[in-house]
Design a protein around this motif. Structure first.
Motif, PDB file in Angstrom:
ATOM      1  N   ALA A  22      11.807   4.114   0.869  1.00 36.20           N
ATOM      2  CA  ALA A  22      11.310   3.011   0.041  1.00 36.20           C
ATOM      3  C   ALA A  22       9.791   3.016  -0.053  1.00 36.20           C
ATOM      4  O   ALA A  22       9.221   2.793  -1.126  1.00 36.20           O
ATOM      5  N   VAL A  23       9.117   3.278   1.054  1.00 34.05           N
ATOM      6  CA  VAL A  23       7.653   3.312   1.050  1.00 34.05           C
ATOM      7  C   VAL A  23       7.154   4.480   0.202  1.00 34.05           C
ATOM      8  O   VAL A  23       6.201   4.339  -0.566  1.00 34.05           O
ATOM      9  N   GLU A  24       7.799   5.641   0.323  1.00 33.84           N
ATOM     10  CA  GLU A  24       7.390   6.788  -0.486  1.00 33.84           C
ATOM     11  C   GLU A  24       7.629   6.527  -1.972  1.00 33.84           C
ATOM     12  O   GLU A  24       6.817   6.903  -2.812  1.00 33.84           O
ATOM     13  N   GLN A  25       8.741   5.860  -2.317  1.00 37.54           N
ATOM     14  CA  GLN A  25       9.004   5.541  -3.717  1.00 37.54           C
ATOM     15  C   GLN A  25       7.987   4.539  -4.236  1.00 37.54           C
ATOM     16  O   GLN A  25       7.499   4.666  -5.352  1.00 37.54           O
ATOM     17  N   ALA A  26       7.661   3.543  -3.421  1.00 40.17           N
ATOM     18  CA  ALA A  26       6.653   2.564  -3.833  1.00 40.17           C
ATOM     19  C   ALA A  26       5.301   3.225  -4.031  1.00 40.17           C
ATOM     20  O   ALA A  26       4.559   2.882  -4.958  1.00 40.17           O
ATOM     21  N   ALA A  27       4.968   4.178  -3.172  1.00 42.19           N
ATOM     22  CA  ALA A  27       3.689   4.885  -3.312  1.00 42.19           C
ATOM     23  C   ALA A  27       3.677   5.731  -4.589  1.00 42.19           C
ATOM     24  O   ALA A  27       2.659   5.802  -5.271  1.00 42.19           O
ATOM     25  N   SER A  28       4.795   6.354  -4.911  1.00 45.21           N
ATOM     26  CA  SER A  28       4.827   7.172  -6.135  1.00 45.21           C
ATOM     27  C   SER A  28       4.829   6.290  -7.377  1.00 45.21           C
ATOM     28  O   SER A  28       4.357   6.703  -8.433  1.00 45.21           O
ATOM     29  N   ASN A  29       5.328   5.068  -7.270  1.00 46.03           N
ATOM     30  CA  ASN A  29       5.285   4.132  -8.391  1.00 46.03           C
ATOM     31  C   ASN A  29       3.901   3.517  -8.563  1.00 46.03           C
ATOM     32  O   ASN A  29       3.644   2.911  -9.585  1.00 46.03           O
ATOM     33  N   GLY A  30       3.041   3.663  -7.586  1.00 45.73           N
ATOM     34  CA  GLY A  30       1.710   3.089  -7.649  1.00 45.73           C
ATOM     35  C   GLY A  30       0.873   3.652  -8.777  1.00 45.73           C
ATOM     36  O   GLY A  30      -0.096   3.032  -9.213  1.00 45.73           O
ATOM     37  N   ALA A  31       1.237   4.803  -9.298  1.00 44.80           N
ATOM     38  CA  ALA A  31       0.475   5.411 -10.395  1.00 44.80           C
ATOM     39  C   ALA A  31       0.767   4.727 -11.725  1.00 44.80           C
ATOM     40  O   ALA A  31       0.019   4.878 -12.678  1.00 44.80           O
TER      41      ALA A  31
END
Length: 93
Positions: free
Chosen positions: A80-89
């Protein structure tokens, strides 16, 4: 120790400005980020807790269930954290 080496190598490359290295740590097509360093440090902390001595007792079925659910929970939290980080763009409206 291996996670520590990875975290150190990522941090060195980030400080040098090499953010486009595709190490595969954050999935295909993702470069290096400080989030990867933080993730490795958090995993080192969790591994350190797991290595702490415990009282000697007989482990039962409930202990096995808690262990399995804990591993699944940590795995889902990392995903979930990795997905949220990739959505940050993306720009949020």
């Amino acid at each position: 120790m291996l996670l520590g080496l990875y975290a150190a190598a990522i941090a060195v490359n980030l400080r040098r400005g090499h953010v486009t290295i595709d190490c595969g740590c954050g999935g295909p097509g993702h470069g290096l980020s400080w989030l990867l360093v933080a993730r490795n440090v958090a995993l080192i902390f969790v591994a350190g807790i797991a290595m702490m001595p415990i009282e000697a007792r007989v482990l039962g079925l409930a202990d096995a269930a808690v262990l399995v659910m804990s591993v699944i929970t940590v795995w889902l939290l990392i995903a979930a954290v990795e997905q949220a980080a990739s959505n940050g763009a993306y720009v949020w409206l």
